[in-house]
Design a protein around this motif. Structure first.
Motif, mmCIF file in Angstrom:
data_model
loop_
_atom_site.group_PDB
_atom_site.id
_atom_site.type_symbol
_atom_site.label_atom_id
_atom_site.label_comp_id
_atom_site.label_asym_id
_atom_site.label_seq_id
_atom_site.Cartn_x
_atom_site.Cartn_y
_atom_site.Cartn_z
ATOM 1 N N UNK A 69 45.137 -31.136 3.251
ATOM 2 C CA UNK A 69 44.187 -31.441 2.180
ATOM 3 C C UNK A 69 42.778 -31.616 2.730
ATOM 4 N N UNK A 70 42.665 -32.187 3.911
ATOM 5 C CA UNK A 70 41.367 -32.335 4.568
ATOM 6 C C UNK A 70 40.743 -30.969 4.844
ATOM 7 N N UNK A 71 41.517 -30.056 5.434
ATOM 8 C CA UNK A 71 40.995 -28.722 5.748
ATOM 9 C C UNK A 71 40.594 -27.970 4.482
ATOM 10 N N UNK A 72 41.258 -28.259 3.377
ATOM 11 C CA UNK A 72 40.914 -27.597 2.118
ATOM 12 C C UNK A 72 39.582 -28.098 1.553
ATOM 13 N N UNK A 73 39.092 -29.237 2.100
ATOM 14 C CA UNK A 73 37.780 -29.761 1.708
ATOM 15 C C UNK A 73 36.717 -29.373 2.725
ATOM 16 N N UNK A 74 37.056 -29.479 4.025
ATOM 17 C CA UNK A 74 36.097 -29.155 5.073
ATOM 18 C C UNK A 74 36.826 -28.669 6.317
ATOM 19 N N UNK A 75 36.379 -27.553 6.851
ATOM 20 C CA UNK A 75 37.005 -26.966 8.032
ATOM 21 C C UNK A 75 36.346 -27.541 9.282
ATOM 22 N N UNK A 76 36.673 -28.803 9.576
ATOM 23 C CA UNK A 76 36.060 -29.533 10.681
ATOM 24 C C UNK A 76 35.223 -30.682 10.151
ATOM 25 N N UNK A 77 34.714 -31.492 11.076
ATOM 26 C CA UNK A 77 33.943 -32.675 10.672
ATOM 27 C C UNK A 77 33.107 -33.163 11.838
ATOM 28 N N UNK A 78 31.854 -33.526 11.567
ATOM 29 C CA UNK A 78 30.976 -34.057 12.604
ATOM 30 C C UNK A 78 31.012 -35.584 12.598
ATOM 31 N N UNK A 79 31.045 -36.148 13.775
ATOM 32 C CA UNK A 79 30.979 -37.592 13.961
ATOM 33 C C UNK A 79 32.092 -38.331 13.239
ATOM 34 N N UNK A 80 33.324 -38.112 13.726
ATOM 35 C CA UNK A 80 34.465 -38.905 13.271
ATOM 36 C C UNK A 80 34.458 -40.206 14.061
ATOM 37 N N UNK A 81 34.009 -41.281 13.467
ATOM 38 C CA UNK A 81 33.809 -42.518 14.203
ATOM 39 C C UNK A 81 32.567 -42.407 15.070
#
Length: 209
Positions: A69-81
């Protein structure tokens, strides 16, 4: 959306959660350095279904619901924590033993040391054969573990497709080489991301006096 609501996020609520995180990180940066440009959305475009399917084919497993479900919103993410600069896009996710050999070795070492400690507690008089036996030790967990982060401050995020709960969620791990502790386990990718968000708030969000 308040932090309390985020704490009980369901997998279909990724977008509001991530938009809240993006806005709070921008506010924290501006409070520290007003001249910094706005980051805006910390994510990317959604991963196409064919890219997600290709990842599942490579891994030989259906992705856990919260991560899919996360990948279906965004294919990656900057600054996790605060210590993970980039979560991998789907086409760069893969087994940790193939992507980062030294990390695989570190994790295997931690598991071996934990096993040795357990054996010592069970029978302190038993002598363990070291050397060749230790060099040949293989970890089923870390041999199958999937690395889902790319860059960070000697910190990585991983998923374990062999540790699955009744909802199909895979156990998730955070490991910081500088911490002095072994990998920290979470019940799911969603639980891991909630923890990363909370670590960001603890370090960056000013506390009310």
């Amino acid at each position: 959306m308040g932090c309390g609501t985020i704490g009980y996020m369901k997998i279909h609520e990724w977008e509001p959660f991530l938009r809240t995180w993006s806005a709070e990180r921008d506010a924290a940066r501006r409070a520290e350095e007003p001249a910094q440009p706005t980051l805006g959305w910390l994510g990317f475009d959604p991963a196409p279904q064919e890219r997600i399917a290709a990842l599942e084919t490579r891994l030989g497993a259906v992705l856990p619901p919260s991560y899919r479900a996360f990948l279906e919103v965004t294919d990656g993410w900057r600054w996790a924590g605060e210590f993970v600069e980039l979560l991998s896009p789907a086409d760069r996710v893969g087994p940790v033993r193939e992507l980062t050999a030294f990390l695989h070795e570190d994790l295997t070492m931690w598991e071996r040391e934990d096993l040795d400690a357990d054996l010592d507690e069970e029978d302190e008089d038993e002598e363990e054969e070291e050397g060749e036996e230790q060099a040949e030790y293989q970890s089923a967990r870390w041999n199958r573990a999937v690395q889902i982060s790319l860059t960070g401050d000697q910190t990585w995020l991983l998923l374990d497709p062999g540790d699955v709960d009744g909802d199909g969620e895979w156990a998730a791990y955070r490991y910081s080489a500088w911490s002095g502790y072994g990998p920290q386990r979470y019940d799911s990718f969603a639980a891991l991301m909630r923890a990363e968000y909370q670590s960001f708030r603890d370090l960056r969000t000013p506390r009310a006096s």
